[in-house]
Structure formats: C-alpha cells, structure tokens
Design a protein around this motif. Structure first.
Motif, PDB file in Angstrom:
ATOM      1  N   SER A 149       9.238   4.958  15.069  1.00 34.08           N
ATOM      2  CA  SER A 149       7.902   4.881  15.562  1.00 34.08           C
ATOM      3  C   SER A 149       7.091   4.310  14.529  1.00 34.08           C
ATOM      4  N   PRO A 150       6.180   3.411  14.921  1.00 31.37           N
ATOM      5  CA  PRO A 150       5.446   2.725  13.567  1.00 31.37           C
ATOM      6  C   PRO A 150       4.442   3.809  12.862  1.00 31.37           C
ATOM      7  N   VAL A 151       4.446   5.220  13.188  1.00 36.20           N
ATOM      8  CA  VAL A 151       3.741   6.309  12.484  1.00 36.20           C
ATOM      9  C   VAL A 151       4.701   6.636  11.120  1.00 36.20           C
ATOM     10  N   GLN A 152       6.011   6.442  11.287  1.00 37.98           N
ATOM     11  CA  GLN A 152       6.917   6.451  10.056  1.00 37.98           C
ATOM     12  C   GLN A 152       6.695   5.867   9.139  1.00 37.98           C
ATOM     13  N   SER A 153       7.011   6.076   7.841  1.00 36.89           N
ATOM     14  CA  SER A 153       6.757   5.383   6.809  1.00 36.89           C
ATOM     15  C   SER A 153       7.838   5.559   5.658  1.00 36.89           C
ATOM     16  N   PRO A 154       7.838   4.871   4.589  1.00 36.65           N
ATOM     17  CA  PRO A 154       8.879   5.203   3.631  1.00 36.65           C
ATOM     18  C   PRO A 154       9.121   6.489   3.067  1.00 36.65           C
ATOM     19  N   GLU A 155       8.012   7.280   3.138  1.00 34.21           N
ATOM     20  CA  GLU A 155       7.758   8.661   2.410  1.00 34.21           C
ATOM     21  C   GLU A 155       8.457   9.520   3.663  1.00 34.21           C
ATOM     22  N   THR A 156       8.117   9.277   4.990  1.00 33.34           N
ATOM     23  CA  THR A 156       8.873  10.257   6.008  1.00 33.34           C
ATOM     24  C   THR A 156      10.408  10.017   6.223  1.00 33.34           C
ATOM     25  N   ASP A 184      11.067  -8.030  -7.333  1.00 27.59           N
ATOM     26  CA  ASP A 184       9.572  -8.390  -6.795  1.00 27.59           C
ATOM     27  C   ASP A 184       9.636  -8.710  -5.350  1.00 27.59           C
ATOM     28  N   ASN A 185      10.578  -8.256  -4.576  1.00 32.36           N
ATOM     29  CA  ASN A 185      10.564  -8.531  -3.183  1.00 32.36           C
ATOM     30  C   ASN A 185       9.838  -7.307  -2.550  1.00 32.36           C
ATOM     31  N   ILE A 186       8.812  -7.348  -1.948  1.00 30.86           N
ATOM     32  CA  ILE A 186       8.201  -6.155  -1.346  1.00 30.86           C
ATOM     33  C   ILE A 186       9.022  -5.721  -0.094  1.00 30.86           C
ATOM     34  N   PHE A 187       9.974  -6.538   0.491  1.00 27.68           N
ATOM     35  CA  PHE A 187      10.765  -5.957   1.573  1.00 27.68           C
ATOM     36  C   PHE A 187      12.090  -5.363   1.230  1.00 27.68           C
ATOM     37  N   GLU A 188      12.407  -5.297  -0.222  1.00 23.80           N
ATOM     38  CA  GLU A 188      13.635  -4.662  -0.651  1.00 23.80           C
ATOM     39  C   GLU A 188      13.183  -3.667  -1.749  1.00 23.80           C
ATOM     40  N   TRP A 189      13.438  -2.512  -1.367  1.00 24.27           N
ATOM     41  CA  TRP A 189      13.035  -1.333  -2.131  1.00 24.27           C
ATOM     42  C   TRP A 189      14.335  -0.621  -2.819  1.00 24.27           C
ATOM     43  N   GLU A 190      14.199  -0.258  -3.966  1.00 25.64           N
ATOM     44  CA  GLU A 190      15.299   0.531  -4.830  1.00 25.64           C
ATOM     45  C   GLU A 190      14.606   1.905  -4.750  1.00 25.64           C
ATOM     46  N   VAL A 191      15.574   2.763  -4.649  1.00 29.36           N
ATOM     47  CA  VAL A 191      15.369   4.407  -4.322  1.00 29.36           C
ATOM     48  C   VAL A 191      16.031   5.099  -5.386  1.00 29.36           C
ATOM     49  N   VAL A 192      15.409   5.976  -5.867  1.00 29.20           N
ATOM     50  CA  VAL A 192      16.231   7.038  -6.816  1.00 29.20           C
ATOM     51  C   VAL A 192      15.849   8.318  -6.068  1.00 29.20           C
ATOM     52  N   LEU A 193      16.840   9.211  -5.573  1.00 26.54           N
ATOM     53  CA  LEU A 193      16.374  10.481  -5.116  1.00 26.54           C
ATOM     54  C   LEU A 193      17.257  11.456  -6.257  1.00 26.54           C
ATOM     55  N   ARG A 231       0.856  -1.272   0.095  1.00 23.94           N
ATOM     56  CA  ARG A 231       0.122   0.009  -0.040  1.00 23.94           C
ATOM     57  C   ARG A 231       0.884   1.103   0.018  1.00 23.94           C
ATOM     58  N   GLN A 232       1.781   1.179   0.814  1.00 19.30           N
ATOM     59  CA  GLN A 232       2.811   2.338   0.765  1.00 19.30           C
ATOM     60  C   GLN A 232       3.661   2.663  -0.430  1.00 19.30           C
ATOM     61  N   LEU A 233       3.985   1.600  -0.890  1.00 18.14           N
ATOM     62  CA  LEU A 233       4.679   1.612  -2.396  1.00 18.14           C
ATOM     63  C   LEU A 233       3.714   2.347  -3.502  1.00 18.14           C
ATOM     64  N   LYS A 234       2.681   1.758  -3.363  1.00 17.24           N
ATOM     65  CA  LYS A 234       1.539   2.096  -4.427  1.00 17.24           C
ATOM     66  C   LYS A 234       1.429   3.589  -4.221  1.00 17.24           C
ATOM     67  N   GLN A 235       1.182   4.150  -2.721  1.00 17.28           N
ATOM     68  CA  GLN A 235       1.018   5.615  -2.550  1.00 17.28           C
ATOM     69  C   GLN A 235       1.972   6.320  -3.134  1.00 17.28           C
ATOM     70  N   MET A 236       3.305   5.941  -2.678  1.00 22.63           N
ATOM     71  CA  MET A 236       4.661   6.840  -3.138  1.00 22.63           C
ATOM     72  C   MET A 236       4.849   6.784  -4.703  1.00 22.63           C
ATOM     73  N   GLN A 237       4.318   5.495  -5.523  1.00 21.32           N
ATOM     74  CA  GLN A 237       4.410   5.563  -6.941  1.00 21.32           C
ATOM     75  C   GLN A 237       3.432   6.650  -7.543  1.00 21.32           C
ATOM     76  N   SER A 238       2.133   6.674  -6.937  1.00 24.49           N
ATOM     77  CA  SER A 238       1.106   7.502  -7.529  1.00 24.49           C
ATOM     78  C   SER A 238       1.284   9.159  -6.822  1.00 24.49           C
ATOM     79  N   ASP A 239       1.998   9.306  -5.907  1.00 24.42           N
ATOM     80  CA  ASP A 239       1.621  10.499  -5.217  1.00 24.42           C
ATOM     81  C   ASP A 239       2.680  11.735  -5.959  1.00 24.42           C
ATOM     82  N   LYS A 240       2.192  12.597  -6.605  1.00 25.73           N
ATOM     83  CA  LYS A 240       3.045  13.737  -7.179  1.00 25.73           C
ATOM     84  C   LYS A 240       3.216  14.772  -6.403  1.00 25.73           C
ATOM     85  N   ASP A 241       3.019  14.648  -5.082  1.00 23.55           N
ATOM     86  CA  ASP A 241       3.217  15.681  -4.180  1.00 23.55           C
ATOM     87  C   ASP A 241       4.815  15.671  -3.739  1.00 23.55           C
TER      88      ASP A 241
END
Length: 168
Positions: free
Chosen positions: A113-120, A33-42, A12-22
């Motif tokens: 804390s669990p309120v953090q997310s990949p986005e934060t 395809d491992n949900i526990f391993e993400w590649e990120v580009v900044l 859910r968090q990955l889908k949100q980040m991929q669609s969030d234009k903010d």
C-alpha cells in the motif's frame, strides 16, 4: 534528472533514511545517480537470529508508478532463506502488488500500500530474516531445511554471514 512525483518522493525518502540515526545497520545510496535504483547494505546485528553479524548487499528497484506500486528487492550477496528466491529476489507480502491474491494466501491488507516506504520494507526484510515464513516459501530447499534441520539451517546461515564478511 527525473522530476516526477515518484522521483520527488523517493529523493525525500532517501534523504530521510540517510540522515535518520534511528535505523542502525541500514545504508542506502543510488545506483548511477538513478533515483529509481537504490543500493542497500544491511549490517545485521546479533538480534537477527540467523544472519547476525552479516553484511548483505541488496538493491531496490522502484517503478515509475511508485508509491502506488511496490519496488522489487534483490539480494546481491548470496543468502539462503525461505523467503528469498535462489536468485536473490525477496518475496514478502508488502512487496506484492495491491491486488487480490489469486492463490488466496494473502489478504489485500497484507500486500503493498502507498503508506509503505523503503524504510518499512527494509525493517520488514530484517524481521523476516529472523522469523521466516515457510508457508509461502520462495526457496523450498531453505524452508525444508529450516523446518526439518534447524541446526543445519543455522550452520548454513552462519557460513553465509562469514562469506558476506569475506572470511571464506
């Protein structure tokens, strides 16, 4: 295919980040395809004081206990920064487990804390790239240069930005 609560939340968090234009300048996808391993580009804009214009690859590795425990973040693109170990591992408070700091430096409220997310996490990393915390340096050489030779630090960072773009 993992169907744990952590995997469902991460999807859910990955889908949100991929669609969030903010959140411009952040791209996320899965490693093998491992949900526990993400590649990120900044893709850092000029607001990022030292690394503006850079294109930095990193990974986020989430534990099975997520969101109760934090992921680990590691830059794959070389980066010279007080809060990034020479091997690329990121050292910021919100990536530290939710327990008392045995060194007494961080309060429990500053840690994961669990309120953090990949986005934060990624927003915090971008913030610390512009405003290093040299009091708790993961890379002592970078912290010393940032304090004692700000112009040299900026030049070294600008060289890393050029390298991240394949210009050197």
């Amino acid at each position: 295919m993992a169907t744990s609560a952590a995997a469902i939340l991460l999807r859910r968090q990955l889908k949100q980040m991929q669609s969030d234009k903010d959140i411009p300048g952040i791209s996320c996808g899965l490693v093998d395809d491992n949900i526990f391993e993400w590649e990120v580009v900044l893709m850092l804009n000029d607001d990022c004081k030292y690394y503006g214009g850079g294109f930095f690859k990193a990974s986020l590795s989430f534990p099975e206990e997520y969101p109760l425990m934090p992921p680990k973040m590691k830059f794959e693109t070389p980066i010279f920064h007080p809060n990034v170990y020479p091997n690329g591992e990121v050292c910021i408070s919100i990536l530290h487990p939710p327990e008392e700091d045995k060194y007494g430096y961080e309060s429990a409220a500053e840690r994961w804390s669990p309120v953090q997310s990949p986005e934060t996490i990624l927003i915090s990393v971008i913030s610390v790239l512009s405003s290093p915390n040299d009091e708790s340096a993961a890379n002592v050489d970078a912290a010393k240069m940032w304090r004692d030779d700000p112009k040299g630090f900026r030049r070294k960072c600008q060289r890393m930005v050029r390298e991240s773009l394949g210009e050197e």
